[in-house]
Design an enzyme around this catalytic site. Structure first.
Site, PDB file in Angstrom:
ATOM      1  CD1 TRP A 106      -2.671   1.777   0.337  1.00  0.00           C
ATOM      2  CD2 TRP A 106      -1.112   2.618   2.125  1.00  0.00           C
ATOM      3  NE1 TRP A 106      -2.872   3.012   0.673  1.00  0.00           N
ATOM      4  CE2 TRP A 106      -2.166   3.646   1.729  1.00  0.00           C
ATOM      5  CE3 TRP A 106      -0.405   2.648   3.200  1.00  0.00           C
ATOM      6  CZ2 TRP A 106      -2.023   4.885   2.470  1.00  0.00           C
ATOM      7  CZ3 TRP A 106      -0.265   3.798   3.982  1.00  0.00           C
ATOM      8  CH2 TRP A 106      -1.193   4.989   3.500  1.00  0.00           C
TER       9      TRP A 106
ATOM     10  CD  GLU B 227      -4.823  -1.690   1.349  1.00  0.00           C
ATOM     11  OE1 GLU B 227      -3.437  -2.060   1.944  1.00  0.00           O
ATOM     12  OE2 GLU B 227      -5.599  -1.159   2.407  1.00  0.00           O
TER      13      GLU B 227
ATOM     14  CE  LYS C 176      -6.691   5.683   2.399  1.00  0.00           C
ATOM     15  NZ  LYS C 176      -5.763   5.534   3.677  1.00  0.00           N
TER      16      LYS C 176
ATOM     17  CG  ASP D  81      -8.882  -1.222   3.829  1.00  0.00           C
ATOM     18  OD1 ASP D  81      -9.963  -0.707   4.261  1.00  0.00           O
ATOM     19  OD2 ASP D  81      -7.581  -1.141   4.609  1.00  0.00           O
TER      20      ASP D  81
ATOM     21  CG  HIS E 212      -8.762   1.759   1.193  1.00  0.00           C
ATOM     22  ND1 HIS E 212      -7.464   1.414   1.116  1.00  0.00           N
ATOM     23  CD2 HIS E 212      -8.741   2.118   2.627  1.00  0.00           C
ATOM     24  CE1 HIS E 212      -6.692   1.525   2.217  1.00  0.00           C
ATOM     25  NE2 HIS E 212      -7.496   2.217   3.026  1.00  0.00           N
TER      26      HIS E 212
ATOM     27  CG  HIS F 176      -6.354  -4.628   4.221  1.00  0.00           C
ATOM     28  ND1 HIS F 176      -5.489  -3.568   4.251  1.00  0.00           N
ATOM     29  CD2 HIS F 176      -5.497  -5.832   4.456  1.00  0.00           C
ATOM     30  CE1 HIS F 176      -4.169  -4.209   4.555  1.00  0.00           C
ATOM     31  NE2 HIS F 176      -4.091  -5.383   4.536  1.00  0.00           N
TER      32      HIS F 176
ATOM     33  CG  ASP G 256     -11.106   6.400  10.759  1.00  0.00           C
ATOM     34  OD1 ASP G 256      -9.869   6.471  10.372  1.00  0.00           O
ATOM     35  OD2 ASP G 256     -11.367   5.421  11.610  1.00  0.00           O
TER      36      ASP G 256
ATOM     37  CG  ASP H  89      -8.120   2.641   9.080  1.00  0.00           C
ATOM     38  OD1 ASP H  89      -7.754   1.517   8.212  1.00  0.00           O
ATOM     39  OD2 ASP H  89      -7.568   3.838   8.597  1.00  0.00           O
TER      40      ASP H  89
ATOM     41  CG  ASP I  30      -5.830  -1.874   7.821  1.00  0.00           C
ATOM     42  OD1 ASP I  30      -4.872  -1.452   8.647  1.00  0.00           O
ATOM     43  OD2 ASP I  30      -5.472  -1.157   6.460  1.00  0.00           O
TER      44      ASP I  30
END
Ligand code: RNT
Ligand code: ZN
Length: 417
Positions: A184, A226, A228, A259, A262, A287, A295, A297, A327
């Protein structure tokens, strides 16, 4: 508490729909989940020398107990793993290297800098995954790494990527299972760019240079990249977008990492899994995360987004095509609790999916009986799932219910930080 009678009732209820709860428990326990080492210490790592933090990701909160060194990171991970049922792996980032023989920059890292991790994993009977680290470093300060306009900066990061593959290969050899190696990069811009093309063109070249090293055994080091949508400091433009990586991975036969955090804030990923997997030979790395507003995560919980991802995998019989990694990072709660809540939620959602009446739903669908399909989907939401989950925990020898909280609290008191 005697939970046996609860389980017997649940097993019978599921059996009436042709679902074998014992088999589902056994399968749910076997599916590996990779725990990210970076929740222990809020993404700080062991590179005090670099003197920078962040770089596109940030753990917020001031709850005490952040792990301050390798021993604490590993102790926290081991404690967490002891409270989570099933097969766990540990996902190591390159900024968690062992520098006891002296600091080296990221373009100098070697397998020996991760020997401690490999020995520890062996002792615990688990396997490791790996991640080259392109953030939180002076050479990432411009917000660009592999796609930087300066060739010397790109060269530095290409070398780091090549070394990461060697390290992942060494981990695989040490543990006897493949090591998933995830790339990433934070590359992107806070505000409008005049040229979105050149960084992407350079990124293709940089990755091609990294993956050109055919001395790396790809059955041992299994590479993923990965995507995003946006990050802190890259709100307007991200070089490695979803479309970029979809196309890169398909044309290069490299693995794709999705992810859950993302994508657009209201966008979920379960609907994308079949479209991705139907076109690829390589596995899909997930992920597992929980996006909230800006956010990406938050600690994972047993919510619809999570359930839907695993239901999609179950209904497509795609478990063998997936690699599951976590993650998330939260510095506002106990770090062990973050792991235990997030990983247990993930395994719970796996079990939930394995108890899905997929075959019945498909039969109804094939027969055009869509009312029946919807009715069964709805009915299954209130099946006695909790009793099956409790049984899974008991079978795995970990505390059921919230009994693990007492162990977390005892560990917290015994390890003041
Ligand atoms: C960042 C990516 C990436 C990182 C880790 C630390 O947005 O999700 O996976 O969280 O590599
Ligand atoms: Zn991620």
């Amino acid at each position: 508490m005697n939970t046996n009678s609860g389980y017997t009732f649940a097993r019978d209820q599921y059996a009436q729909s042709g679902i074998d709860t014992d088999a589902a428990i056994a399968q749910a326990l076997r599916i590996p989940i990779s725990l990210h080492c970076w929740q222990t210490d809020d993404n700080v790592g062991f590179e005090a020398q670099s003197g920078v933090s962040g770089g596109g990701i940030l753990a917020t909160g001031n709850y005490p107990g952040r792990a301050r060194n390798g021993d604490e990171v590993r102790a926290d991970l081991a404690k967490s793993i002891s409270l989570i049922p099933g097969v766990q792996r540990v996902n190591v980032h390159s900024y968690y290297a062992d520098f006891s023989d002296g600091y080296v920059n990221r373009d100098q890292l070697e397998p020996k800098h991760f020997q401690q991790w490999m020995d520890w994993a062996k002792g615990l009977g688990i396997s490791l995954d790996f991640n080259p680290s392109f953030h939180a470093h002076p050479k990432a300060n411009d917000g660009f790494t592999l796609s930087h306009q300066d060739a010397s900066i790109r060269e530095f990061w290409i070398e780091h990527g090549k070394r990461a593959r060697k390290i992942a290969e060494a981990m695989a050899e040490s543990q006897g299972t493949p090591c998933n190696n995830n790339f990433w990069i934070p590359d992107g811009a806070k505000d409008l760019v005049a040229d979105s093309w050149s960084p992407r063109a350079r990124l293709i070249e940089s990755y091609d240079a990294i993956f050109a090293d055919k001395s790396v055994d790809e059955s041992k080091c299994v590479d993923f990249v990965e995507s995003k949508l946006f990050g802190i400091g890259s709100e307007e433009y991200v070089v490695g977008s979803s479309e970029f990586y979809s196309n890169y991975t398909l044309t290069r036969n490299v693995g794709l990492c999705m992810d859950m955090g993302h994508y657009h804030p209201t966008e979920t990923i379960h609907g994308k899994i079949s479209s991705q997997l139907l076109f690829r030979q390589k596995k899909l790395l997930l992920h597992v995360s929980r996006p909230i507003r800006w956010d990406s995560d938050h600690v994972v919980i047993f919510n619809d987004d999570l359930k839907n991802v695993f239901l999609e995998i179950q209904r497509g019989n795609a478990w063998d095509k997936m690699v599951l990694a976590l993650d998330f990072f939260d510095a506002s709660i106990n770090r062990i609790a973050a792991y235990v809540i997030g990983t247990r939620a993930t395994r719970k959602a796996i079990l939930y999916a394995l108890l899905d009446p997929s075959a019945t739903l498909k039969q109804y669908e094939d027969a055009g009986k869509n009312s029946q399909r919807l009715a069964v989907m709805e009915e299954f939401k209130t099946m006695p799932f909790g009793a099956v989950w409790t049984r899974l925990c008991e079978q795995a020898g970990v505390p059921a219910g919230t009994d693990w909280l007492a162990e977390m609290e005892a560990y917290e008191s015994a390890n003041p930080r």
